[in-house]
Design an enzyme around this catalytic site. Structure first.
Site, mmCIF file in Angstrom:
data_model
loop_
_atom_site.group_PDB
_atom_site.id
_atom_site.type_symbol
_atom_site.label_atom_id
_atom_site.label_comp_id
_atom_site.label_asym_id
_atom_site.label_seq_id
_atom_site.Cartn_x
_atom_site.Cartn_y
_atom_site.Cartn_z
ATOM 1 N N THR A 174 -3.803 56.393 8.004
ATOM 2 C CA THR A 174 -3.616 55.435 6.908
ATOM 3 C C THR A 174 -4.717 54.377 6.897
ATOM 4 N N ASP A 175 -4.933 53.792 5.716
ATOM 5 C CA ASP A 175 -5.897 52.683 5.614
ATOM 6 C C ASP A 175 -5.426 51.441 6.370
ATOM 7 N N GLU A 176 -4.118 51.388 6.686
ATOM 8 C CA GLU A 176 -3.587 50.165 7.327
ATOM 9 C C GLU A 176 -4.184 49.941 8.714
ATOM 10 N N ARG B 280 6.573 39.159 3.920
ATOM 11 C CA ARG B 280 6.565 40.021 5.113
ATOM 12 C C ARG B 280 5.712 39.324 6.180
ATOM 13 N N THR C 3 7.652 57.960 18.025
ATOM 14 C CA THR C 3 7.245 59.083 17.155
ATOM 15 C C THR C 3 5.739 59.085 16.895
ATOM 16 N N ALA D 189 5.978 60.943 10.940
ATOM 17 C CA ALA D 189 5.809 59.577 11.433
ATOM 18 C C ALA D 189 6.979 58.730 10.967
ATOM 19 N N ASN E 273 0.284 55.822 -1.387
ATOM 20 C CA ASN E 273 0.656 56.948 -2.245
ATOM 21 C C ASN E 273 1.826 56.588 -3.157
ATOM 22 N N PHE F 185 8.075 62.534 2.180
ATOM 23 C CA PHE F 185 7.461 62.372 0.859
ATOM 24 C C PHE F 185 6.164 63.179 0.729
ATOM 25 N N TYR G 27 3.714 49.151 12.737
ATOM 26 C CA TYR G 27 3.425 50.473 12.148
ATOM 27 C C TYR G 27 1.931 50.771 12.224
ATOM 28 N N TYR H 29 7.496 40.252 -2.571
ATOM 29 C CA TYR H 29 7.259 39.451 -1.364
ATOM 30 C C TYR H 29 6.203 38.359 -1.621
ATOM 31 N N THR I 158 14.906 62.758 9.832
ATOM 32 C CA THR I 158 15.384 61.377 9.967
ATOM 33 C C THR I 158 15.899 60.936 8.594
ATOM 34 N N LYS J 212 -0.121 53.692 14.327
ATOM 35 C CA LYS J 212 -0.990 54.697 13.709
ATOM 36 C C LYS J 212 -2.411 54.590 14.282
HETATM 37 P P1 NAD Z 1 8.015 59.693 5.135
HETATM 38 O O1 NAD Z 1 8.655 58.589 5.897
HETATM 39 O O2 NAD Z 1 8.413 59.934 3.725
HETATM 40 O O3 NAD Z 1 8.244 61.074 5.900
HETATM 41 C C1 NAD Z 1 8.108 61.181 7.294
HETATM 42 C C2 NAD Z 1 8.744 62.513 7.722
HETATM 43 O O4 NAD Z 1 8.576 62.627 9.147
HETATM 44 C C3 NAD Z 1 10.253 62.594 7.442
HETATM 45 O O5 NAD Z 1 10.578 63.837 6.858
HETATM 46 C C4 NAD Z 1 10.879 62.475 8.837
HETATM 47 O O6 NAD Z 1 12.110 63.179 8.968
HETATM 48 C C5 NAD Z 1 9.785 63.067 9.712
HETATM 49 N N1 NAD Z 1 9.870 62.568 11.098
HETATM 50 C C6 NAD Z 1 9.997 61.281 11.509
HETATM 51 N N2 NAD Z 1 10.083 61.218 12.858
HETATM 52 C C7 NAD Z 1 9.986 62.502 13.300
HETATM 53 C C8 NAD Z 1 9.971 63.093 14.595
HETATM 54 N N3 NAD Z 1 10.105 62.356 15.709
HETATM 55 N N4 NAD Z 1 9.822 64.439 14.698
HETATM 56 C C9 NAD Z 1 9.698 65.210 13.563
HETATM 57 N N5 NAD Z 1 9.721 64.701 12.328
HETATM 58 C C10 NAD Z 1 9.854 63.370 12.185
HETATM 59 O O7 NAD Z 1 6.458 59.439 5.263
HETATM 60 P P2 NAD Z 1 5.285 59.682 4.200
HETATM 61 O O8 NAD Z 1 5.185 58.498 3.326
HETATM 62 O O9 NAD Z 1 5.434 61.020 3.623
HETATM 63 O O10 NAD Z 1 4.022 59.642 5.179
HETATM 64 C C11 NAD Z 1 3.580 60.832 5.831
HETATM 65 C C12 NAD Z 1 2.359 60.522 6.682
HETATM 66 O O11 NAD Z 1 1.330 59.995 5.864
HETATM 67 C C13 NAD Z 1 2.621 59.465 7.758
HETATM 68 O O12 NAD Z 1 1.934 59.867 8.918
HETATM 69 C C14 NAD Z 1 2.024 58.192 7.187
HETATM 70 O O13 NAD Z 1 1.564 57.357 8.216
HETATM 71 C C15 NAD Z 1 0.869 58.743 6.378
HETATM 72 N N6 NAD Z 1 0.466 57.948 5.201
HETATM 73 C C16 NAD Z 1 1.411 57.555 4.282
HETATM 74 C C17 NAD Z 1 0.994 56.843 3.154
HETATM 75 C C18 NAD Z 1 1.983 56.405 2.093
HETATM 76 O O14 NAD Z 1 1.597 55.681 1.190
HETATM 77 N N7 NAD Z 1 3.242 56.804 2.142
HETATM 78 C C19 NAD Z 1 -0.366 56.524 2.986
HETATM 79 C C20 NAD Z 1 -1.288 56.935 3.954
HETATM 80 C C21 NAD Z 1 -0.858 57.654 5.047
HETATM 81 O O1 DAU Z 2 -1.608 51.815 2.739
HETATM 82 C C1 DAU Z 2 -0.954 52.966 3.155
HETATM 83 C C2 DAU Z 2 0.447 52.609 3.577
HETATM 84 O O2 DAU Z 2 1.183 52.325 2.392
HETATM 85 C C3 DAU Z 2 1.137 53.721 4.372
HETATM 86 O O3 DAU Z 2 0.442 53.913 5.576
HETATM 87 C C4 DAU Z 2 2.601 53.341 4.654
HETATM 88 O O4 DAU Z 2 3.258 54.430 5.298
HETATM 89 C C5 DAU Z 2 3.287 53.034 3.351
HETATM 90 O O5 DAU Z 2 4.613 52.613 3.601
HETATM 91 C C6 DAU Z 2 2.532 51.970 2.566
HETATM 92 O O6 DAU Z 2 2.630 50.689 3.228
HETATM 93 P P1 DAU Z 2 2.841 49.325 2.404
HETATM 94 O O7 DAU Z 2 3.424 48.327 3.290
HETATM 95 O O8 DAU Z 2 1.607 48.975 1.659
HETATM 96 O O9 DAU Z 2 3.912 49.872 1.314
HETATM 97 P P2 DAU Z 2 5.258 49.246 0.732
HETATM 98 O O10 DAU Z 2 5.688 50.151 -0.376
HETATM 99 O O11 DAU Z 2 6.240 48.921 1.788
HETATM 100 O O12 DAU Z 2 4.763 47.891 0.099
HETATM 101 C C7 DAU Z 2 3.715 47.855 -0.863
HETATM 102 C C8 DAU Z 2 3.409 46.395 -1.148
HETATM 103 O O13 DAU Z 2 4.539 45.834 -1.850
HETATM 104 C C9 DAU Z 2 3.256 45.530 0.085
HETATM 105 O O14 DAU Z 2 2.270 44.540 -0.171
HETATM 106 C C10 DAU Z 2 4.614 44.884 0.276
HETATM 107 C C11 DAU Z 2 5.111 44.734 -1.137
HETATM 108 N N1 DAU Z 2 6.568 44.847 -1.317
HETATM 109 C C12 DAU Z 2 7.222 45.898 -0.760
HETATM 110 C C13 DAU Z 2 8.571 46.057 -0.922
HETATM 111 C C14 DAU Z 2 9.304 47.215 -0.271
HETATM 112 C C15 DAU Z 2 7.232 43.921 -2.102
HETATM 113 O O15 DAU Z 2 6.637 42.968 -2.628
HETATM 114 N N2 DAU Z 2 8.596 44.075 -2.277
HETATM 115 C C16 DAU Z 2 9.290 45.095 -1.705
HETATM 116 O O16 DAU Z 2 10.538 45.166 -1.874
#
Ligand code: NAD
Ligand code: DAU
Length: 347
Positions: A126-128, A275, A101, A84, A182, A11, A152, A209, A36, A156
């Site tokens: 991440t903020d987590e 969760r 990973t 990741a 994001n 993403f 997770y 949840y 993946t 991180k």
């Molecule tokens: P995502 O799950 O959409 O994408 C992860 C990508 O990593 C995928 O394309 C997957 O194929 C690749 N990948 C996984 N394992 C691998 C491996 N062993 N070798 C090579 N590639 C591999 O994740 P995202 O939401 O785009 O998040 C990207 C980064 O940003 C992560 O490090 C995540 O912790 C961080 N992050 C995400 C968010 C969020 O809200 N999504 C917020 C803050 C930080």
């Molecule tokens: O804060 C940054 C993080 O945000 C990133 O590091 C992670 O990679 C990313 O997955 C995200 O984590 P969250 O757990 O916050 O995101 P998620 O979309 O899974 O859930 C957002 C909130 O919504 C969380 O409080 C759980 C809740 N939720 C989630 C799902 C999937 C629901 O209530 N119902 C659902 O079906």
């Protein structure tokens, strides 16, 4: 500049590839992704059409030490590390993949970078890692101690500590970003926003949840990319930069906003079990990146949500493709992480 991006088929990584290609006409991108389940099957093709001869893709595991051949072949000058396992619920079901990973993969990249000329290296975190806030707590700063709650977040946080240790021990040119939740186009429909939108468009129940009063701090993915770009160019080695648009919203409020934008009834909302160890509130203080690197978010939550909902409405085939049973069956049958040296890459 030649930039190696890990996880550039996911993403945020794929948005960053697009962002760099558009903003820096001289930049060359090398995308390393293991493809993946989280990498949409259409992304590789889409990015290679966009990038032309400025773009190179390798399907490779970041745990593979042979990744050094890619660093050498392309004379890599900078690394932005996104790859990741990223979904909290999956980490509760299978923490091992996250340890492999997120921790081992990051350590491997740090070693390879050190052996290949020590390029500038942005570790995307991440903020987590900071854990959970109470409603009246001040937001997390870069000084807040790490206190992760999910596997997770723990993986991180561990990778962050390895990055910090490598910078201190070997004086590597390493910087860490920590961003909030994001949203935007091309997000895998297991995360809250695309899941709610897709379910609602199919008139299916929308799972919330617990009591739905957990708070998340939302940022448009392109604002995150702008922040990473600022850190890549101007961040100080050894420093951490929080990235946040300061848009805290309880999940239930966000879900209702999405349903209203979609013209779907709130009766789709279905409260389900919570969760385990569910973080109650995230909120991040971005003053450091704002004052030191002049970064500011540009997309308001209302505009960003409107644009995002429209994108999922128009691009229905994109998310339908990865929501069917055959898609997951393929990954269950074929996706086994390989041993550390079993690279398929031909250089
Ligand atoms: P995502 O799950 O959409 O994408 C992860 C990508 O990593 C995928 O394309 C997957 O194929 C690749 N990948 C996984 N394992 C691998 C491996 N062993 N070798 C090579 N590639 C591999 O994740 P995202 O939401 O785009 O998040 C990207 C980064 O940003 C992560 O490090 C995540 O912790 C961080 N992050 C995400 C968010 C969020 O809200 N999504 C917020 C803050 C930080
Ligand atoms: O804060 C940054 C993080 O945000 C990133 O590091 C992670 O990679 C990313 O997955 C995200 O984590 P969250 O757990 O916050 O995101 P998620 O979309 O899974 O859930 C957002 C909130 O919504 C969380 O409080 C759980 C809740 N939720 C989630 C799902 C999937 C629901 O209530 N119902 C659902 O079906």
């Amino acid at each position: 500049m030649k930039v190696l991006i890990t996880g550039g088929a996911g993403f945020i990584g794929s948005h960053f590839v697009e962002y760099v290609l558009a903003k820096y006409p001289q930049a060359e991108i090398v995308n390393v992704d293991f493809l993946t389940y989280a990498a949409h099957p259409d992304t590789v093709e889409r990015l290679s059409v966009l990038g032309g001869n400025r773009y190179h893709f390798y399907k490779m595991d970041i745990c593979d030490p042979n990744i050094k051949n890619i660093f050498k072949k392309h004379a890599i000058e900078a690394v932005v590390h996104f790859a990741a396992e990223s979904h909290v619920d999956r980490s509760i079901l299978d923490p091992q993949a996250f340890v492999r990973t997120n921790i081992q993969g990051t350590q491997n990249l740090l070693q390879v970078a050190r052996a290949c000329g020590n390029p500038r290296f942005v570790h995307v975190s991440t903020d987590e890692v900071y854990g959970s806030l109470n409603p009246s707590d001040p937001t997390f700063t870069e000084q807040t101690p790490l206190d992760p709650n999910s596997p997770y977040a723990a993986s991180k946080a561990s990778s962050d500590l390895l990055v910090i240790a490598s910078q201190r021990t070997y004086q590597q040119d390493l910087v860490i970003t920590r961003c909030t939740n994001n949203y935007g186009p091309y997000q895998f429909p297991e995360k809250l926003l695309p899941l709610v939108i897709a379910n609602a468009l199919e008139d299916k129940p929308v799972p919330v949840y617990g009591d739905g009063m957990q708070v998340r701090d939302w940022i448009h993915v392109v604002d995150h990319c702008r922040g990473i770009d600022a850190v890549l160019r101007k961040g100080k080695a050894g420093e951490v930069y929080n990235i946040s648009a300061q848009s805290e919203v309880p999940n239930l409020v966000l879900v209702k906003k999405l349903l209203a934008l979609l013209g779907k009834p709130e009766s789709l909302i279905t409260f389900v079990g919570d969760r385990p160890a569910h973080d109650r509130r995230y909120g991040l203080n971005p003053q450091k990146i704002k004052s030191e690197l002049s970064w500011n978010p540009q997309v308001t939550l209302d505009d960003g949500l409107k644009q995002t909902v429209q994108w999922y409405q128009v691009n229905r085939s994109w998310w339908e493709k990865v929501r069917n049973k055959d898609y997951f069956k393929y990954y269950q049958e074929n996706y086994q992480p390989k041993t550390a040296t079993s690279s398929e890459v031909q250089l």
